[in-house]
Write a protein that holds these residues in place. Structure first.
Motif, PDB file in Angstrom:
ATOM      1  N   LYS A 122     -42.186 -29.285   4.641  1.00  0.00           N
ATOM      2  CA  LYS A 122     -42.937 -29.581   5.867  1.00  0.00           C
ATOM      3  C   LYS A 122     -43.683 -30.908   5.723  1.00  0.00           C
ATOM      4  N   ALA A 123     -44.223 -31.166   4.517  1.00  0.00           N
ATOM      5  CA  ALA A 123     -44.898 -32.441   4.278  1.00  0.00           C
ATOM      6  C   ALA A 123     -43.914 -33.610   4.414  1.00  0.00           C
ATOM      7  N   HIS A 124     -42.698 -33.438   3.885  1.00  0.00           N
ATOM      8  CA  HIS A 124     -41.686 -34.492   4.015  1.00  0.00           C
ATOM      9  C   HIS A 124     -41.383 -34.777   5.491  1.00  0.00           C
ATOM     10  N   THR A 125     -41.301 -33.702   6.287  1.00  0.00           N
ATOM     11  CA  THR A 125     -41.021 -33.876   7.713  1.00  0.00           C
ATOM     12  C   THR A 125     -42.163 -34.608   8.410  1.00  0.00           C
ATOM     13  N   GLU A 126     -43.411 -34.298   8.017  1.00  0.00           N
ATOM     14  CA  GLU A 126     -44.566 -34.986   8.606  1.00  0.00           C
ATOM     15  C   GLU A 126     -44.557 -36.470   8.231  1.00  0.00           C
ATOM     16  N   ILE A 127     -44.152 -36.781   6.996  1.00  0.00           N
ATOM     17  CA  ILE A 127     -44.077 -38.181   6.571  1.00  0.00           C
ATOM     18  C   ILE A 127     -43.029 -38.918   7.399  1.00  0.00           C
ATOM     19  N   ASP A 128     -41.873 -38.299   7.588  1.00  0.00           N
ATOM     20  CA  ASP A 128     -40.820 -38.930   8.397  1.00  0.00           C
ATOM     21  C   ASP A 128     -41.298 -39.185   9.817  1.00  0.00           C
ATOM     22  N   GLY A 130     -44.349 -39.883  10.590  1.00  0.00           N
ATOM     23  CA  GLY A 130     -45.482 -40.795  10.564  1.00  0.00           C
ATOM     24  C   GLY A 130     -46.818 -40.095  10.705  1.00  0.00           C
ATOM     25  N   ASN A 131     -46.847 -38.764  10.498  1.00  0.00           N
ATOM     26  CA  ASN A 131     -48.086 -37.985  10.649  1.00  0.00           C
ATOM     27  C   ASN A 131     -48.750 -37.865   9.276  1.00  0.00           C
ATOM     28  N   LEU A 132     -49.664 -38.800   8.981  1.00  0.00           N
ATOM     29  CA  LEU A 132     -50.303 -38.858   7.669  1.00  0.00           C
ATOM     30  C   LEU A 132     -51.155 -37.622   7.400  1.00  0.00           C
ATOM     31  N   ASP A 133     -52.003 -37.225   8.342  1.00  0.00           N
ATOM     32  CA  ASP A 133     -52.880 -36.066   8.142  1.00  0.00           C
ATOM     33  C   ASP A 133     -52.074 -34.791   7.978  1.00  0.00           C
ATOM     34  N   GLY A 134     -51.036 -34.626   8.781  1.00  0.00           N
ATOM     35  CA  GLY A 134     -50.209 -33.436   8.671  1.00  0.00           C
ATOM     36  C   GLY A 134     -49.523 -33.354   7.317  1.00  0.00           C
ATOM     37  N   ALA A 135     -49.042 -34.497   6.793  1.00  0.00           N
ATOM     38  CA  ALA A 135     -48.401 -34.505   5.479  1.00  0.00           C
ATOM     39  C   ALA A 135     -49.393 -34.118   4.386  1.00  0.00           C
ATOM     40  N   ILE A 136     -50.627 -34.663   4.450  1.00  0.00           N
ATOM     41  CA  ILE A 136     -51.643 -34.323   3.440  1.00  0.00           C
ATOM     42  C   ILE A 136     -51.967 -32.844   3.478  1.00  0.00           C
ATOM     43  N   GLU A 137     -52.147 -32.283   4.660  1.00  0.00           N
ATOM     44  CA  GLU A 137     -52.479 -30.862   4.777  1.00  0.00           C
ATOM     45  C   GLU A 137     -51.355 -29.993   4.244  1.00  0.00           C
ATOM     46  N   SER A 138     -50.104 -30.349   4.515  1.00  0.00           N
ATOM     47  CA  SER A 138     -48.972 -29.556   4.028  1.00  0.00           C
ATOM     48  C   SER A 138     -48.888 -29.615   2.503  1.00  0.00           C
ATOM     49  N   TYR A 139     -49.126 -30.804   1.920  1.00  0.00           N
ATOM     50  CA  TYR A 139     -49.126 -30.902   0.466  1.00  0.00           C
ATOM     51  C   TYR A 139     -50.252 -30.053  -0.147  1.00  0.00           C
ATOM     52  N   ARG A 140     -51.421 -30.012   0.510  1.00  0.00           N
ATOM     53  CA  ARG A 140     -52.528 -29.185   0.024  1.00  0.00           C
ATOM     54  C   ARG A 140     -52.135 -27.709   0.022  1.00  0.00           C
ATOM     55  N   GLU A 141     -51.477 -27.255   1.102  1.00  0.00           N
ATOM     56  CA  GLU A 141     -51.022 -25.865   1.165  1.00  0.00           C
ATOM     57  C   GLU A 141     -50.001 -25.593   0.064  1.00  0.00           C
ATOM     58  N   ALA A 142     -49.125 -26.555  -0.192  1.00  0.00           N
ATOM     59  CA  ALA A 142     -48.134 -26.383  -1.258  1.00  0.00           C
ATOM     60  C   ALA A 142     -48.821 -26.234  -2.608  1.00  0.00           C
ATOM     61  N   LEU A 143     -49.844 -27.084  -2.866  1.00  0.00           N
ATOM     62  CA  LEU A 143     -50.583 -26.984  -4.134  1.00  0.00           C
ATOM     63  C   LEU A 143     -51.257 -25.636  -4.293  1.00  0.00           C
ATOM     64  N   ARG A 144     -51.885 -25.144  -3.220  1.00  0.00           N
ATOM     65  CA  ARG A 144     -52.557 -23.844  -3.278  1.00  0.00           C
ATOM     66  C   ARG A 144     -51.544 -22.743  -3.649  1.00  0.00           C
ATOM     67  N   SER A 145     -50.378 -22.780  -3.041  1.00  0.00           N
ATOM     68  CA  SER A 145     -49.387 -21.760  -3.322  1.00  0.00           C
ATOM     69  C   SER A 145     -48.866 -21.872  -4.751  1.00  0.00           C
ATOM     70  N   TYR A 146     -48.591 -23.092  -5.217  1.00  0.00           N
ATOM     71  CA  TYR A 146     -48.117 -23.286  -6.588  1.00  0.00           C
ATOM     72  C   TYR A 146     -49.154 -22.754  -7.586  1.00  0.00           C
ATOM     73  N   LYS A 147     -50.440 -23.087  -7.338  1.00  0.00           N
ATOM     74  CA  LYS A 147     -51.494 -22.668  -8.280  1.00  0.00           C
ATOM     75  C   LYS A 147     -51.705 -21.163  -8.258  1.00  0.00           C
ATOM     76  N   LYS A 148     -51.582 -20.538  -7.085  1.00  0.00           N
ATOM     77  CA  LYS A 148     -51.671 -19.075  -7.023  1.00  0.00           C
ATOM     78  C   LYS A 148     -50.540 -18.449  -7.823  1.00  0.00           C
ATOM     79  N   ALA A 149     -49.347 -19.019  -7.689  1.00  0.00           N
ATOM     80  CA  ALA A 149     -48.205 -18.490  -8.452  1.00  0.00           C
ATOM     81  C   ALA A 149     -48.445 -18.653  -9.940  1.00  0.00           C
TER      82      ALA A 149
END
Length: 372
Positions: A122-128, A130-149
């Motif tokens: 989803k972050a990659h799609t936001e980057i494509d 041009g949605n900078l804030d959306g990409a950052i938020e998606s990467y943050r959600e990805a980090l949270r999920s990785y760390k929970k795992a």
């Protein structure tokens, strides 16, 4: 051949997805066959010219029976069909919600891993976009999920966490400098390139239109030439018909002329017939008789008959005979004379003399019956 190879072969043969789905159930396949199919679809994402048929088939097979496998197929779909990435992400989100509603504890790590991967895409799609804030938020959600795992006991996630953190730092740096994902210079160059391409295509379109107009003019000229040529051919055919008719008339007149030129010789026919008859009665064939036979057997062209019949019909006088009747009796007379010439060559003067006397007397009788 195992079931995975059988399914792959049917896909390559063009068998419809619905037909394959009606024949095979995903949960009836062995874990080995399922793994082989998922591995094959992953490989085709990188090597096949058209991986979509197998992707669609596996998605239909896994959609309702195995949401985990369906998620793996959707990940491949995302990398394969760029224009459908938003739709693929929506399908992933729904699949994750469905899995979460019935999640078992032992599946938590796998779920968090898949959720993290979803947010990365989803972050990659936001980057494509041009949605900078959306990409950052998606990467943050990805980090949270990785760390929970990782907290739940997951392993081999450090590299992925490091990659996402690196991307996040770069995005934060861009935002801190109040920059866009695509530099302004690149945007301008893209605009210029697009304008140049539009201009080039416009010139090409004008050239094509001019070419079409020239072709239309050429086509119209060809049609005019074809019409003119058709008229000339029709005129030529008409002239050819007239020439053929004139040729036939010339032949008839030539034959009639030959006939008329032979008439003086035939005018003495009654006398020569008497000479030949007397010779036959006496049984003496001398030079005078041979001369008489030659005079009674002139060569008359049969082509003259129609013309002669017409002359007889139009000539005023005591001879009144229908053209068909005249042609019939004259044709018969000419045939007998021709037969006499043949007999003279094959059997001698006497045989020819007998035929000639008979032919001329019959001809005289036919004409005499029509004299008024």
């Amino acid at each position: 051949m195992n079931l995975s190879q059988e399914i792959i072969e049917q896909v390559e043969q063009g068998v419809s997805t619905a037909k394959i789905a009606s024949k095979y159930a995903w949960n009836d396949l062995s874990p080995v066959a399922q793994a082989e199919l998922l591995e094959e679809v992953g490989q085709r994402d990188k090597t096949s010219a058209n991986p979509l048929p197998l992707l669609r088939t596996l998605y239909v097979l896994t959609d309702k029976e195995d949401p985990w496998a369906a998620m793996r197929v959707l990940f491949v779909f995302y990398n394969t069909v760029e224009e459908k990435r938003e739709d693929v992400l929506n399908s992933m989100r729904k699949k994750l919600e469905k899995i979460r509603d019935s999640l078992r504890r032992e599946e938590a790590i796998q779920y968090l891993h898949y959720e993290a991967e979803y947010y990365v895409l989803k972050a990659h799609t936001e980057i494509d976009a041009g949605n900078l804030d959306g990409a950052i938020e998606s990467y943050r959600e990805a980090l949270r999920s990785y760390k929970k795992a990782l907290d739940e006991g997951g392993s081999s996630l450090s590299d992925r966490i490091a990659l996402v953190e690196g991307d996040l730092r770069r995005l934060h740096a861009i935002r801190s400098r109040n920059q866009c994902l695509i530099p302004k210079d690149e945007l301008e160059s893209r605009h210029l390139r697009l304008q140049q391409e539009i201009s080039r295509h416009a010139d090409k379109l004008t050239e094509m239109r001019n070419d079409i107009e020239e072709k239309v003019v050429q086509r119209d000229k060809l049609r005019e030439r074809c019409d003119k040529l058709k008229q000339e051919i029709e005129g030529y055919e008409e002239q050819e018909r007239k020439l053929n008719l004139l040729t036939q008339q010339v032949r008839q007149h030539e034959a009639g002329l030959q006939f008329l030129m032979a008439l003086p010789q035939a005018a003495m026919a009654p006398l020569w017939v008497e000479v030949v008859r007397l010779a036959l009665e006496q049984g003496e064939i001398d030079s005078l008789v041979r001369q008489a036979v030659d005079r009674l057997a002139p060569r008359f062209p049969e082509e003259a008959l129609p013309l002669l019949a017409e002359i007889v019909a139009r000539t005023p006088g005591s001879l009144s005979m229908a053209p068909d009747r005249y042609r019939a009796c004259t044709g018969h007379w000419m045939g007998r004379i021709a037969e006499a010439r043949r007999l003279k060559e094959e059997e001698g003067t006497t045989a020819a003399a007998e035929i000639l006397v008979e032919a001329w007397e019959a001809y005289f009788d036919a004409l005499g019956d029509n004299v008024q």
